[in-house]
Design a protein around this motif. Structure first.
Motif, PDB file in Angstrom:
ATOM      1  N   PRO A 352      58.922  11.518  31.510  1.00 31.83           N
ATOM      2  CA  PRO A 352      59.215  12.886  31.945  1.00 31.83           C
ATOM      3  C   PRO A 352      58.782  13.943  30.929  1.00 31.83           C
ATOM      4  O   PRO A 352      58.350  15.033  31.310  1.00 31.83           O
ATOM      5  N   MET A 353      58.896  13.622  29.640  1.00 34.49           N
ATOM      6  CA  MET A 353      58.509  14.595  28.619  1.00 34.49           C
ATOM      7  C   MET A 353      56.990  14.758  28.557  1.00 34.49           C
ATOM      8  O   MET A 353      56.490  15.875  28.378  1.00 34.49           O
ATOM      9  N   VAL A 354      56.258  13.658  28.705  1.00 37.53           N
ATOM     10  CA  VAL A 354      54.791  13.762  28.740  1.00 37.53           C
ATOM     11  C   VAL A 354      54.355  14.558  29.965  1.00 37.53           C
ATOM     12  O   VAL A 354      53.442  15.397  29.895  1.00 37.53           O
ATOM     13  N   PHE A 355      55.011  14.299  31.102  1.00 38.17           N
ATOM     14  CA  PHE A 355      54.710  15.054  32.318  1.00 38.17           C
ATOM     15  C   PHE A 355      54.941  16.548  32.088  1.00 38.17           C
ATOM     16  O   PHE A 355      54.106  17.387  32.457  1.00 38.17           O
ATOM     17  N   LEU A 356      56.078  16.902  31.491  1.00 42.54           N
ATOM     18  CA  LEU A 356      56.396  18.312  31.259  1.00 42.54           C
ATOM     19  C   LEU A 356      55.419  18.944  30.270  1.00 42.54           C
ATOM     20  O   LEU A 356      55.005  20.094  30.451  1.00 42.54           O
ATOM     21  N   ALA A 357      55.063  18.213  29.237  1.00 44.14           N
ATOM     22  CA  ALA A 357      54.086  18.737  28.283  1.00 44.14           C
ATOM     23  C   ALA A 357      52.763  19.021  28.976  1.00 44.14           C
ATOM     24  O   ALA A 357      52.110  20.050  28.727  1.00 44.14           O
ATOM     25  N   THR A 358      52.382  18.132  29.881  1.00 45.45           N
ATOM     26  CA  THR A 358      51.148  18.323  30.651  1.00 45.45           C
ATOM     27  C   THR A 358      51.270  19.510  31.596  1.00 45.45           C
ATOM     28  O   THR A 358      50.376  20.369  31.670  1.00 45.45           O
ATOM     29  N   LEU A 359      52.372  19.551  32.340  1.00 40.92           N
ATOM     30  CA  LEU A 359      52.577  20.628  33.308  1.00 40.92           C
ATOM     31  C   LEU A 359      52.582  21.992  32.638  1.00 40.92           C
ATOM     32  O   LEU A 359      51.968  22.951  33.124  1.00 40.92           O
ATOM     33  N   MET A 360      53.268  22.118  31.503  1.00 47.85           N
ATOM     34  CA  MET A 360      53.337  23.398  30.805  1.00 47.85           C
ATOM     35  C   MET A 360      51.959  23.809  30.262  1.00 47.85           C
ATOM     36  O   MET A 360      51.602  24.984  30.286  1.00 47.85           O
ATOM     37  N   THR A 361      51.196  22.831  29.794  1.00 49.73           N
ATOM     38  CA  THR A 361      49.864  23.149  29.279  1.00 49.73           C
ATOM     39  C   THR A 361      48.927  23.567  30.405  1.00 49.73           C
ATOM     40  O   THR A 361      48.136  24.515  30.257  1.00 49.73           O
ATOM     41  N   ILE A 362      49.002  22.881  31.545  1.00 47.62           N
ATOM     42  CA  ILE A 362      48.189  23.289  32.698  1.00 47.62           C
ATOM     43  C   ILE A 362      48.593  24.683  33.159  1.00 47.62           C
ATOM     44  O   ILE A 362      47.734  25.521  33.489  1.00 47.62           O
ATOM     45  N   THR A 363      49.905  24.960  33.172  1.00 49.59           N
ATOM     46  CA  THR A 363      50.387  26.284  33.560  1.00 49.59           C
ATOM     47  C   THR A 363      49.844  27.351  32.619  1.00 49.59           C
ATOM     48  O   THR A 363      49.388  28.419  33.056  1.00 49.59           O
ATOM     49  N   ASP A 364      49.874  27.078  31.329  1.00 49.59           N
ATOM     50  CA  ASP A 364      49.347  28.039  30.359  1.00 49.59           C
ATOM     51  C   ASP A 364      47.839  28.206  30.478  1.00 49.59           C
ATOM     52  O   ASP A 364      47.281  29.232  30.064  1.00 49.59           O
ATOM     53  N   SER A 365      47.162  27.204  31.031  1.00 47.74           N
ATOM     54  CA  SER A 365      45.710  27.317  31.181  1.00 47.74           C
ATOM     55  C   SER A 365      45.333  28.337  32.251  1.00 47.74           C
ATOM     56  O   SER A 365      44.163  28.707  32.362  1.00 47.74           O
ATOM     57  N   VAL A 366      46.317  28.794  33.046  1.00 43.94           N
ATOM     58  CA  VAL A 366      46.056  29.891  33.989  1.00 43.94           C
ATOM     59  C   VAL A 366      45.610  31.126  33.217  1.00 43.94           C
ATOM     60  O   VAL A 366      44.596  31.763  33.535  1.00 43.94           O
ATOM     61  N   GLU A 367      46.380  31.488  32.183  1.00 39.71           N
ATOM     62  CA  GLU A 367      46.014  32.656  31.367  1.00 39.71           C
ATOM     63  C   GLU A 367      44.766  32.388  30.525  1.00 39.71           C
ATOM     64  O   GLU A 367      43.975  33.297  30.278  1.00 39.71           O
ATOM     65  N   TYR A 368      44.600  31.148  30.087  1.00 33.72           N
ATOM     66  CA  TYR A 368      43.389  30.786  29.336  1.00 33.72           C
ATOM     67  C   TYR A 368      42.149  31.036  30.193  1.00 33.72           C
ATOM     68  O   TYR A 368      41.169  31.652  29.749  1.00 33.72           O
ATOM     69  N   GLY A 369      42.194  30.566  31.443  1.00 34.70           N
ATOM     70  CA  GLY A 369      41.081  30.791  32.354  1.00 34.70           C
ATOM     71  C   GLY A 369      40.908  32.249  32.702  1.00 34.70           C
ATOM     72  O   GLY A 369      39.782  32.736  32.860  1.00 34.70           O
ATOM     73  N   GLN A 370      42.027  32.973  32.822  1.00 37.80           N
ATOM     74  CA  GLN A 370      41.962  34.396  33.139  1.00 37.80           C
ATOM     75  C   GLN A 370      41.264  35.179  32.025  1.00 37.80           C
ATOM     76  O   GLN A 370      40.427  36.049  32.285  1.00 37.80           O
ATOM     77  N   LEU A 371      41.598  34.852  30.783  1.00 39.20           N
ATOM     78  CA  LEU A 371      40.965  35.539  29.656  1.00 39.20           C
ATOM     79  C   LEU A 371      39.494  35.166  29.542  1.00 39.20           C
ATOM     80  O   LEU A 371      38.640  36.023  29.267  1.00 39.20           O
ATOM     81  N   LYS A 372      39.187  33.903  29.794  1.00 37.42           N
ATOM     82  CA  LYS A 372      37.820  33.416  29.625  1.00 37.42           C
ATOM     83  C   LYS A 372      36.892  33.889  30.735  1.00 37.42           C
ATOM     84  O   LYS A 372      35.740  34.267  30.478  1.00 37.42           O
ATOM     85  N   ASN A 373      37.402  33.882  31.976  1.00 36.34           N
ATOM     86  CA  ASN A 373      36.541  34.144  33.134  1.00 36.34           C
ATOM     87  C   ASN A 373      36.782  35.494  33.804  1.00 36.34           C
ATOM     88  O   ASN A 373      36.017  35.876  34.682  1.00 36.34           O
ATOM     89  N   GLY A 374      37.872  36.174  33.433  1.00 33.20           N
ATOM     90  CA  GLY A 374      38.122  37.505  33.976  1.00 33.20           C
ATOM     91  C   GLY A 374      38.880  37.545  35.282  1.00 33.20           C
ATOM     92  O   GLY A 374      39.146  38.628  35.807  1.00 33.20           O
ATOM     93  N   THR A 375      39.232  36.379  35.852  1.00 31.35           N
ATOM     94  CA  THR A 375      40.014  36.343  37.089  1.00 31.35           C
ATOM     95  C   THR A 375      41.182  35.378  36.923  1.00 31.35           C
ATOM     96  O   THR A 375      41.105  34.407  36.165  1.00 31.35           O
ATOM     97  N   ARG A 376      42.243  35.631  37.652  1.00 30.88           N
ATOM     98  CA  ARG A 376      43.446  34.806  37.577  1.00 30.88           C
ATOM     99  C   ARG A 376      43.525  33.935  38.830  1.00 30.88           C
ATOM    100  O   ARG A 376      43.466  34.444  39.944  1.00 30.88           O
ATOM    101  N   ASN A 377      43.670  32.636  38.641  1.00 35.09           N
ATOM    102  CA  ASN A 377      43.710  31.691  39.762  1.00 35.09           C
ATOM    103  C   ASN A 377      44.889  30.740  39.558  1.00 35.09           C
ATOM    104  O   ASN A 377      44.747  29.705  38.907  1.00 35.09           O
ATOM    105  N   GLU A 378      46.029  31.095  40.125  1.00 37.18           N
ATOM    106  CA  GLU A 378      47.237  30.298  39.897  1.00 37.18           C
ATOM    107  C   GLU A 378      47.201  28.976  40.662  1.00 37.18           C
ATOM    108  O   GLU A 378      47.326  27.891  40.076  1.00 37.18           O
ATOM    109  N   SER A 379      47.048  29.053  41.968  1.00 34.91           N
ATOM    110  CA  SER A 379      47.112  27.837  42.773  1.00 34.91           C
ATOM    111  C   SER A 379      45.911  26.937  42.564  1.00 34.91           C
ATOM    112  O   SER A 379      46.035  25.713  42.584  1.00 34.91           O
ATOM    113  N   VAL A 380      44.738  27.538  42.379  1.00 41.05           N
ATOM    114  CA  VAL A 380      43.549  26.722  42.113  1.00 41.05           C
ATOM    115  C   VAL A 380      43.737  25.928  40.828  1.00 41.05           C
ATOM    116  O   VAL A 380      43.469  24.721  40.770  1.00 41.05           O
ATOM    117  N   THR A 381      44.213  26.591  39.782  1.00 39.86           N
ATOM    118  CA  THR A 381      44.428  25.916  38.503  1.00 39.86           C
ATOM    119  C   THR A 381      45.519  24.858  38.606  1.00 39.86           C
ATOM    120  O   THR A 381      45.354  23.719  38.166  1.00 39.86           O
TER     121      THR A 381
END
Length: 471
Positions: A352-381
């Motif tokens: 469960p902790m590895v899953f949560l660490a993964t989920l939180m990192t994927i969630t944070d990658s929404v903003e990472y992608g937004q900064l890198k590419n200029g658009t925000r994609n929540e559900s796609v990410t």
């Protein structure tokens, strides 16, 4: 009080969601290999098991390619209920109905007309998989919409994982007693006998719980409105895969997590076979559910504290190390129930902790992608995480069925009828191959995933600064 209600609603949704997922990905194959086909010819039964397994794997692999498009469709949805809740509700309803349907032999068609059965099963499973994907993606992609703050997201993710752990491990606790109970009630059996009808009513219970959980999430949660989320643009379908491919942190994490998830699902799915055909103690399997439910609650509860001490990176790597220790314990356990349960504890506790660490990192990658590419994609990410789990589940379904057939663990087989070579083949699928996958997953993560909590905070600050400069 409103925040507590949101936490509870999201947790109950996760409870029903993972009860459904565990039933489909872990226990459906046991139903297929032991109850679904009861013709007089063992060779024909094995052939039908092979056909169904192949269809499941192919359907899930093909459908998985559409998951990012489903994420794009969810991202582009605009209703007065938000963009997630309509899909969550409809997905839960239809996938629940289809779950009940596939836990039947379609009125005896498995014997009277096998070809028609296979056609109807394929149609039902395609419908189930598509609408489950809408439910899965809309549920988990709500997470970045509930808050921008990593700590608040961790709370939502933690409480959701708390619910999903109880849902998934609760199935392990109740599956044998419930199937046996319904077999007594509707089939008139005695003792520990299981019937197809007993399995069907078990599926009905899971479908209802899944739907009620989705309904609770729809009624009890609220999307957050802020300037960063308003920067979201409609994603063209042709750009969906580009959005994912250009997010390098998301891609490396996805690759590592896929290997991790595949190893976990294969071993976890074969565990019930281990108790039934290696140990000869199928009724003791409920102990696994009790043990993992307790450990899961503890694991999820301490995740925020552990994360504050050692951060997600150490949780991911350390969790894999503990799981490998669990595998080693399994290899020396044999049929000793106590040692097997120790192996289960070491294998499951970090998950469960590895899953949560993964989920939180994927969630944070929404903003990472937004900064890198200029658009925000929540559900796609966020569609990437359920895509990976389904991909792992699809391969695991095929591996489990192949392992069961190769080891002779089908139909009315018993522990006493499994040969030494069958046991060795079984252990190769359940232990040796997954251990190799875990080691590779750890190496990929250590070398390529750099998106930490501190990096995410910098990214959010940069996005806010960019918005201020635009004003």
């Amino acid at each position: 009080m409103k925040q507590i209600n949101q936490y509870f609603s999201y947790a109950f949704g996760a409870f029903g969601h993972d009860a459904f997922y565990a039933t489909l990905s872990t226990y459906f194959m046991m139903f297929v290999t032991s109850q679904l086909f009861d013709g007089d010819s063992a060779a024909q039964n094995a052939k039908m098991i092979g056909y169904v397994t192949t269809m499941i794997v192919v359907i899930r692999l093909v459908e998985i390619m559409f998951d990012p498009l489903i994420g794009g469709l969810v991202d582009n949805t605009e209703t007065k209920w938000g963009k997630f809740k309509p899909w969550l509700f409809v997905g839960a309803l239809i996938s629940g109905l289809m779950l009940m349907l596939i836990f039947t032999n379609f009125g005896g068609l498995t014997v009277s007309n096998p070809m028609l059965y296979l056609i109807l099963f394929a149609i039902a499973f395609v419908i189930l998989d598509i609408f489950y994907s809408f439910k899965d993606i809309s549920f988990w992609s709500m997470l970045p919409a509930l808050s921008l703050d990593s700590k608040t997201r961790t709370k939502f993710g933690t409480i959701a994982r708390f619910g999903s752990t109880l849902g998934a491990q609760g199935v392990a606790i109740i599956i044998v007693p419930l199937v046996v109970y319904f077999s007594h009630i509707f089939s008139g059996t005695t003792g520990q006998t299981q019937t197809r009808t007993g399995w069907f009513w078990f599926a009905v219970v899971i479908a209802v719980v899944s739907f009620l959980g989705a309904l609770a999430t729809c009624l009890g949660t609220k999307e957050q409105t802020n300037a960063i989320r308003e920067q979201t643009e409609h994603t063209r379908f042709r750009d969906v895969f580009k959005v994912i491919g250009e997010n390098d942190q998301l891609m490396w994490l996805a690759f590592s997590y896929f290997l991790f998830a595949l190893s976990y699902v294969v071993t976890n799915s074969l565990l019930i076979y281990y108790f039934r055909y290696i140990m000869g103690k199928p009724t003791e399997f409920s102990l696994v559910g009790v043990e993992t439910a307790i450990l899961g609650v503890i694991s999820v509860a301490i995740f925020p504290l552990v994360e504050s001490w050692i951060k997600r990176r150490a949780i991911y790597m350390g969790g894999i190390a503990v799981m490998l220790l669990g595998y080693v314990t399994f290899l020396f356990a044999g049929t000793n129930l106590t040692i097997v349960l120790i192996g289960v504890a070491l294998f499951f506790f970090p998950y469960p902790m590895v899953f949560l660490a993964t989920l939180m990192t994927i969630t944070d990658s929404v903003e990472y992608g937004q900064l890198k590419n200029g658009t925000r994609n929540e559900s796609v990410t966020l569609s990437v995480r359920p895509l990976i789990d389904k991909l792992a589940g699809a391969f695991a379904n095929g591996i489990v069925a192949f392992a069961a057939i190769a080891a002779g663990m089908t139909g009315s087989a018993k522990a006493s009828s499994i040969s030494a070579s069958g046991i060795l083949q079984f252990k190769t699928y359940m232990f040796y191959a997954p251990m190799i996958l875990l080691v590779i997953a750890a190496i990929i993560f250590a070398r390529h995933v750099k998106l930490s909590e501190a990096e995410h905070a910098k990214i959010v600050a940069q996005l806010e600064n960019n918005l201020d400069n635009q004003d």
